[in-house]
Design a protein around this motif. Structure first.
Motif, PDB file in Angstrom:
ATOM      1  N   THR A  36      32.122  19.143  46.569  1.00 55.74           N
ATOM      2  CA  THR A  36      31.683  20.534  46.474  1.00 55.74           C
ATOM      3  C   THR A  36      30.404  20.584  45.649  1.00 55.74           C
ATOM      4  OG1 THR A  36      33.966  21.309  46.561  1.00 55.74           O
ATOM      5  CG2 THR A  36      32.330  22.865  45.757  1.00 55.74           C
ATOM      6  N   THR A  37      29.436  21.375  46.120  1.00 54.00           N
ATOM      7  CA  THR A  37      28.162  21.515  45.444  1.00 54.00           C
ATOM      8  C   THR A  37      27.892  22.988  45.183  1.00 54.00           C
ATOM      9  OG1 THR A  37      27.312  19.572  46.601  1.00 54.00           O
ATOM     10  CG2 THR A  37      25.681  21.054  45.602  1.00 54.00           C
ATOM     11  N   ALA A  38      27.632  23.334  43.927  1.00 47.86           N
ATOM     12  CA  ALA A  38      27.250  24.705  43.578  1.00 47.86           C
ATOM     13  C   ALA A  38      25.769  24.878  43.875  1.00 47.86           C
ATOM     14  CB  ALA A  38      27.535  24.975  42.109  1.00 47.86           C
ATOM     15  N   LYS A  39      25.438  25.939  44.622  1.00 47.42           N
ATOM     16  CA  LYS A  39      24.043  26.205  44.963  1.00 47.42           C
ATOM     17  C   LYS A  39      23.438  27.241  44.023  1.00 47.42           C
ATOM     18  CE  LYS A  39      23.313  26.860  49.329  1.00 47.42           C
ATOM     19  NZ  LYS A  39      23.487  27.363  50.707  1.00 47.42           N
ATOM     20  N   THR A  40      24.188  28.292  43.758  1.00 52.11           N
ATOM     21  CA  THR A  40      23.728  29.367  42.883  1.00 52.11           C
ATOM     22  C   THR A  40      24.862  29.731  41.947  1.00 52.11           C
ATOM     23  OG1 THR A  40      22.378  30.261  44.683  1.00 52.11           O
ATOM     24  CG2 THR A  40      22.787  31.712  42.806  1.00 52.11           C
TER      25      THR A  40
END
Length: 108
Positions: A36-40
């Protein structure tokens, strides 16, 4: 305060850390390589909003009628969090399940 988690695809709220851990373990059983990657990330007071995406390969089990087929997917979502006494007490979110199912079924 105990944790309550609500996502648009959950049939009912998930109450408690142990129950939510079970949901996460089930997700990782389908997608062992899930990342999982947080973008904002936006934070205000005791609340946070995170726009994210996850990527992984459906390796095990049957997910919403689709047998594991080695299909790699990328799915986006938004989560809202409420923090109390430095602990997460509420999480709500929306996941692009239509996009997930389209990828798993080879559509779109």
């Amino acid at each position: 305060s105990d944790l309550v988690v609500r996502y648009s695809h959950f049939p009912a709220p998930v109450e408690g850390l142990a129950a939510f851990r079970g949901v996460l373990e089930e997700t990782f059983s389908y997608f062992p390589d899930l990342k999982t990657t947080a973008k904002t990330v936006l934070v205000q007071g005791d609340q946070a909003a995170v726009e994210w995406h996850y990527e992984g390969t459906l390796t095990n089990g049957v997910l919403s009628g689709v047998e594991a087929n080695g299909q790699w997917v990328r799915v986006s979502g938004i989560s809202l969090y409420r923090i109390h006494d430095e602990k997460e007490v509420e999480e709500r979110g929306v996941v692009d399940l239509l996009g997930l199912m389209a990828q798993l079924n080879g559509v779109g």
